[in-house]
Every structure is written in C-alpha cells, then in structure tokens.
Scaffold this motif. Structure first.
Motif, PDB file in Angstrom:
ATOM      1  N   ALA A 170       0.818  -1.215   0.000  1.00  0.00           N
ATOM      2  CA  ALA A 170       0.000   0.000   0.000  1.00  0.00           C
ATOM      3  C   ALA A 170       0.851   1.264   0.000  1.00  0.00           C
ATOM      4  CB  ALA A 170      -0.949  -0.005   1.193  1.00  0.00           C
ATOM      5  N   SER A 171       1.964   1.266   0.753  1.00  0.00           N
ATOM      6  CA  SER A 171       2.762   2.489   0.865  1.00  0.00           C
ATOM      7  C   SER A 171       4.216   2.130   1.121  1.00  0.00           C
ATOM      8  CB  SER A 171       2.228   3.366   1.998  1.00  0.00           C
ATOM      9  OG  SER A 171       3.017   4.529   2.170  1.00  0.00           O
ATOM     10  N   VAL A 172       5.076   2.456   0.154  1.00  0.00           N
ATOM     11  CA  VAL A 172       6.515   2.211   0.286  1.00  0.00           C
ATOM     12  C   VAL A 172       7.234   3.553   0.265  1.00  0.00           C
ATOM     13  CG1 VAL A 172       8.532   1.078  -0.698  1.00  0.00           C
ATOM     14  CG2 VAL A 172       6.284   0.002  -0.894  1.00  0.00           C
ATOM     15  N   ARG A 173       8.131   3.760   1.220  1.00  0.00           N
ATOM     16  CA  ARG A 173       8.823   5.052   1.320  1.00  0.00           C
ATOM     17  C   ARG A 173      10.188   5.024   0.651  1.00  0.00           C
ATOM     18  NH1 ARG A 173      12.566   7.510   4.714  1.00  0.00           N
ATOM     19  NH2 ARG A 173      12.327   9.786   4.888  1.00  0.00           N
ATOM     20  N   GLU A 174      10.996   3.998   0.934  1.00  0.00           N
ATOM     21  CA  GLU A 174      12.338   3.931   0.375  1.00  0.00           C
ATOM     22  C   GLU A 174      12.861   2.506   0.451  1.00  0.00           C
ATOM     23  OE1 GLU A 174      15.237   6.156   2.536  1.00  0.00           O
ATOM     24  OE2 GLU A 174      14.463   5.548   4.494  1.00  0.00           O
ATOM     25  N   GLY A 175      13.971   2.278  -0.243  1.00  0.00           N
ATOM     26  CA  GLY A 175      14.609   0.978  -0.197  1.00  0.00           C
ATOM     27  C   GLY A 175      14.399   0.179  -1.466  1.00  0.00           C
ATOM     28  N   ALA A 176      15.013  -0.995  -1.481  1.00  0.00           N
ATOM     29  CA  ALA A 176      14.905  -1.890  -2.622  1.00  0.00           C
ATOM     30  C   ALA A 176      13.649  -2.744  -2.488  1.00  0.00           C
ATOM     31  CB  ALA A 176      16.142  -2.781  -2.703  1.00  0.00           C
ATOM     32  N   VAL A 177      12.834  -2.765  -3.515  1.00  0.00           N
ATOM     33  CA  VAL A 177      11.614  -3.576  -3.545  1.00  0.00           C
ATOM     34  C   VAL A 177      11.763  -4.577  -4.689  1.00  0.00           C
ATOM     35  CG1 VAL A 177       9.116  -3.584  -3.855  1.00  0.00           C
ATOM     36  CG2 VAL A 177      10.219  -1.701  -2.612  1.00  0.00           C
ATOM     37  N   THR A 178      11.809  -5.852  -4.337  1.00  0.00           N
ATOM     38  CA  THR A 178      11.992  -6.913  -5.326  1.00  0.00           C
ATOM     39  C   THR A 178      10.797  -7.849  -5.267  1.00  0.00           C
ATOM     40  OG1 THR A 178      14.395  -6.796  -5.030  1.00  0.00           O
ATOM     41  CG2 THR A 178      13.505  -8.747  -6.133  1.00  0.00           C
TER      42      THR A 178
END
Length: 241
Positions: A170-178
C-alpha cells in the motif's frame, strides 16, 4: 482450559510452535505475559508452556499413529508487553498478532498470517496461507506459493515472491523492492515525496504506472524506491500511495 501467567519485564521473545489451530497474540501495557490454551485435555497437559531468560515458549508436539502424524487442533491466546519479538511456527495454523511487536519470523504451511505493527524486520514463509502486515519498519521478506501478500506501510526494503498469489504494497517510502510472481498481480504504492526507479516486466500481463519512470536512478536528495518486479502473466501496477 490451561492458563499460565509469567512476570516478563525487560526485553521479551515469544516462541510458539503449534501444528494446527489458531494463535492470537495481543500486546498490553505492563510486565506480564499470559498464555491461555484450549485443546484436548491430554494436549493441554502435555503442552510445553514455560518462561525463562526473557523468553516465553509454547509448544505442542505432533502425535504419531503408526506411520502417520496427526496435528491436534489448539486455540492459543496470549497477551504480552509491547515490543516482544516473535518466532511463530505451524502447519495448518493461523496466526494473528495485534499491537506493537519487535522483529518477527513466521513459518506456516496453510495457515493465514496477520500482523499489526512490526518494529524491525519481518520474515514470513508459507505455502497457501495469506499474509497481511499493517506496518513494518524494517525489511519485509515474504515467500508464498498461492497465498496473497499485503503490506500496508513499509518502512524499509521489501522482498516478496509468489506463484499465483497477489502482492499489494500500500505504501513504500524507500529501499529496494523486489517482487517476483508467475500469475499473481502486483500493486505497489509509492509514498508522496519519494523518488522511483523501476525495472518491471510482465510477459503477458499489463504494466502500468501513475508515476513518471525512467531508465536511470533519479538525481537529488530524498528517499528513493528501487523497484524490480517480474511476472509471467500477472499485471504490475504502480500507484501513488
């Protein structure tokens, strides 16, 4: 019903191994941990419920009948202080954790997993169970085959892998998303103020984005989400959180 209450001040870990049934854990203010177990009288008597060295343990063994293993159904209710670390393991066991917890590791086969707030890393492995976490401050790693995966607010990197289950962040702020899936759909919400770099591809599914994307990482300060998503036939959708 068997009931045990322990004085558990300071840092706490809750370790549960229940083959079948349901486990409900809730955090409450104070320095006590209470465990309630409902099952067959023999199971209640033989179950291990102990507290030592900042760790509360609840374990039920599988029963053996000739060459077969049977999993006695059990209902466990636990209240504990906020911030407790969780280690949960089951087979056909549903886990529901409401409140504020520390890092959590959950392994189950067909049970569903629900967590409210995890302050730290979250690791979940399941076969067909659905996984839902309202908020994770650290890294979230989820592996499932046919279960759906939902993370409300992700404070750090996210790794999710499914075969036919859907993935929704729903809500991603920062970082690696795989994210990896075969036929499951994916939806990723990017929080306002965060920059986005994307490498997404679905062979026969649709890939859409409400945000501007580019081939190179954006310049400038501020949180950056690096999204890598692959699917065979599932859709990939990037939206504003």
């Amino acid at each position: 019903m068997r009931s045990e209450t322990f004085h558990t001040p300071g840092e706490l870990s809750v370790r549960i191994r229940i083959p079948a049934g349901r486990v409900d854990i809730e955090t409450v203010a104070g320095e006590e941990t209470r465990v309630e177990l409902e099952s067959d009288p023999g199971v209640e008597e033989e179950a291990v419920i102990t507290a030592r060295g900042g760790e509360v343990v609840v374990e039920i063994e599988e029963r053996r009948l000739l060459f077969l293993r049977t999993a006695p159904d059990a209902r466990v209710r636990i209240t504990c202080p906020p911030g407790a670390r969780l280690e949960l393991k089951g087979i056909s066991t549903d886990f529901a954790a409401r409140g504020d917890f520390g890092p959590a590791v959950v392994k189950t086969v067909s049970g569903d997993v629900e967590l409210e707030r995890v302050d730290g890393d979250l690791e979940v492995k399941t076969t067909s169970g659905d996984v839902a976490a309202d908020a994770v401050s650290g890294r979230a790693t989820v592996q499932s085959i046919s279960g759906d995966v939902r993370v409300g607010e992700a404070g750090g990197s996210v790794t999710a892998q499914t075969v036919s289950g859907d993935v929704r962040l729903a809500s991603v702020r920062e970082g690696a998303v795989t994210l990896k899936s075969v036929s499951g759909d994916m939806q990723i919400g990017i929080r306002a103020g965060s920059s986005l770099w994307v490498d997404a591809n679905s062979i026969s599914g649709d890939t859409t984005s409400e945000l501007a994307v580019g081939d190179t990482p954006p310049e400038g300060e501020g949180p950056l989400v690096e999204l890598r998503a692959t699917a065979m036939s599932g859709d990939i959708r990037i939206v504003r959180a």
